[in-house]
Write a protein that holds these residues in place. Structure first.
Motif, short mmCIF file in Angstrom:
data_model
loop_
_atom_site.label_atom_id
_atom_site.label_comp_id
_atom_site.label_asym_id
_atom_site.label_seq_id
_atom_site.Cartn_x
_atom_site.Cartn_y
_atom_site.Cartn_z
N GLU A 1 32.66 34.03 30.78
CA GLU A 1 32.91 35.01 31.83
C GLU A 1 33.21 36.38 31.26
O GLU A 1 32.88 37.41 31.86
N THR A 2 33.82 36.42 30.07
CA THR A 2 34.16 37.70 29.45
C THR A 2 32.93 38.48 28.99
O THR A 2 33.01 39.68 28.74
N CYS A 3 31.80 37.78 28.85
CA CYS A 3 30.57 38.43 28.39
C CYS A 3 29.71 38.95 29.55
O CYS A 3 28.73 39.65 29.32
N LEU A 4 30.06 38.59 30.79
CA LEU A 4 29.21 38.90 31.94
C LEU A 4 29.94 39.85 32.86
O LEU A 4 31.06 39.56 33.30
N ALA A 5 29.34 41.00 33.14
CA ALA A 5 29.97 42.03 33.98
C ALA A 5 29.02 42.46 35.09
O ALA A 5 27.93 42.97 34.81
N PHE B 1 33.71 44.18 42.36
CA PHE B 1 33.21 43.32 41.30
C PHE B 1 34.29 43.06 40.25
O PHE B 1 34.44 41.93 39.76
N ASP B 2 35.02 44.10 39.88
CA ASP B 2 36.04 43.96 38.84
C ASP B 2 37.08 42.91 39.20
O ASP B 2 37.64 42.25 38.32
N SER B 3 37.38 42.76 40.48
CA SER B 3 38.38 41.78 40.92
C SER B 3 37.74 40.57 41.61
O SER B 3 38.44 39.77 42.24
N ASP C 1 31.96 53.27 43.64
CA ASP C 1 33.30 52.86 43.20
C ASP C 1 33.84 51.70 44.03
O ASP C 1 34.51 50.81 43.51
N TYR C 2 33.54 51.70 45.32
CA TYR C 2 34.03 50.61 46.17
C TYR C 2 33.43 49.28 45.72
O TYR C 2 34.14 48.28 45.57
N VAL C 3 32.11 49.28 45.49
CA VAL C 3 31.45 48.05 45.06
C VAL C 3 31.90 47.65 43.66
O VAL C 3 32.17 46.48 43.39
N ARG C 4 32.01 48.63 42.75
CA ARG C 4 32.41 48.32 41.38
C ARG C 4 33.83 47.74 41.35
O ARG C 4 34.10 46.77 40.63
#
Length: 455
Positions: A276-280, A234-236, A228-231
């Protein structure tokens, strides 16, 4: 005594493709192949049958799904070296080819579109079958992360061209995953077992992953905190925060290397035109195959999670070393044709096609058959896809056939038309019929087809 009838049936997990479905599948393949060629990939085909020792030992999970082949009578004696099987993917045969043919250029950009076989449980709604077609694109012979980014950009363009709109390309790295797992459990022997469990997250959910990790003796709370910390980072896009966390907690040092890979591949992919919206970036992406070594990626449909991944791949720098002493870096992806067809069908975008024939030359009477055959030959020579009616049937039946098959044009040469040197040309789409000069028939049809791009 009459022979008993054999029940016509197909093996579970395999399918027949009738013309209306197969023609539409071919259009998907044409789109995929055109994109592969646009990126400079060259075609390759390998045998469906490989020696068993070629296929095994690359993935513990896939080893369980291999279809071994019993040799025919009179062939060489069975032995460990002589055992054969159907391939389960196209990546392992590619690694064999690279080791076997030293004359291939480096980098070697190959695409391969062929069926593979896995003794898996069929799930048609998810597009999972025992026999299915993989569409692979791989770049062999370079360590550059530009190659990984190009694979991602290629994937984006293929799915865009096929009509997909809301899809996500998930990106991670096996090195990042190794770093996170080392925070959870520092034993090297636990890396792949934990990877395989994390890879099931989309299938069995948090509760299922928790249950399997606990059974493995791994603490759930510690696992959730690390991922969760890494995710969240990444989200921000807080890559520096993730780097500080990994440097403080990952004793292996691999996590920071993997994070750097992700940052570089992501930037290159954005520069190659991937939105950017297609890459997560997603640290829970694991990819279950054992041979991945660096960046990994797969494509999902957020609105249709039951379908699973439409594409998946990554870097596998050690696979060729299974067959050669030479270290050969490689990266690539596979797009599942059957998953893509299933997804397009559920999205209402897979349109079966009745026929690709453009013209039916109707049979009016026996006396006019020579003229009909000559017209058909001329139309085919001009590149027009043409059928001739064989039997002495009424025109109504011939028109009904053309209409059912989606053939837009019917040519009729009755005795009156033959006497005047003309033919009747009926357009079934517009329900129009006109009389045209016999010598101008080809030009007339070509002009109409040019104005109708979907013919």
């Amino acid at each position: 005594m009459p022979l008993s009838l054999i029940n016509p049936r197909t093996f579970r997990g395999t399918r027949d493709f009738l013309p209306n479905e197969l023609l539409a599948r071919h259009r998907i393949l044409e789109t995929i192949e055109e994109a592969y060629r646009r990126y400079g990939f060259q075609p390759l085909e390998t045998p469906a049958i490989e020696y068993l020792e070629i296929l095994t030992g690359k993935s513990e999970e896939n080893d369980k799904l291999i279809y071994e082949i019993k040799r025919a009578r009179g062939e060489e004696e069975e032995s460990a070296e002589a055992a054969i099987a159907l391939r389960y993917d196209l990546t392992v045969p590619l690694a064999r080819v690279i080791a076997q043919y030293a004359e291939l250029p480096r980098p070697f950009k190959r695409y391969q579109i062929q069926p593979v076989w896995r003794a898996d449980r069929p799930q048609p709604r998810q597009g999972r079958f025992r026999e299915f077609v993989q569409c692979d694109a791989d770049i062999v012979g370079t360590d550059s992360l530009l190659a990984d980014a190009e694979i991602i950009a290629l994937t984006y363009e293929v799915l865009r061209d096929l009509g997909f709109e809301n899809f996500r390309i998930r990106l991670s790295s096996r090195k990042l995953l190794r770093g996170i797992v080392s925070i959870i459990d520092s034993r090297d022997s636990m890396f792949m077992p934990i990877c395989r469990i994390i890879d099931k997250l989309d299938k069995i959910g948090d509760d299922g992953v928790k249950r399997e990790l606990v059974n493995l003796g791994i603490g759930w709370d510690k696992t959730v905190w690390a991922f969760d910390y890494v995710r969240t980072g990444f989200d921000s896009c807080r890559f520096n925060d993730i780097r500080v966390y990994l440097e403080a907690n990952d004793q292996s040092g691999m996590g920071v290397i993997g994070l750097s890979e992700i940052e570089k591949v992501r930037l290159h992919a954005l520069n190659l035109g991937v939105p950017e919206t297609c890459l997560a970036c997603d640290p829970t992406l694991a990819r279950g195959l054992d041979y991945y070594t660096g960046p990994i990626f797969e494509t999902v449909l957020p609105d249709h999670p039951h379908i699973g991944s439409l594409s998946g791949g990554g870097r596998y720098d050690g696979l060729v070393s299974t067959f050669s002493k030479e270290r050969v870096p490689a990266t690539g992806t596979t797009l599942g044709l059957d998953r893509i067809q299933t997804a397009l069908t559920q999205l209402g975008k897979f349109k079966p096609m009745s026929s690709t024939t453009q013209v039916l030359v109707a049979r009016f009477d026996a006396e006019g058959m020579s003229e009909c055959l000559q017209m058909a030959a001329e139309l085919r020579k001009a590149g027009l896809r043409t059928e001739v009616w064989y039997d002495d049937d009424k025109l109504k039946k011939q028109f009904a056939y053309a209409d059912k098959q989606g053939i837009p044009l019917v040519v009729i040469a009755g005795p009156d038309e033959r006497a005047k040197g003309t033919v009747a040309l009926k357009n079934l789409r517009k329900q129009e019929q006109k009389e045209v000069a016999r010598e101008g028939l080809v030009e007339m049809i070509k002009a109409w087809i040019t104005s109708e791009p979907d013919v």
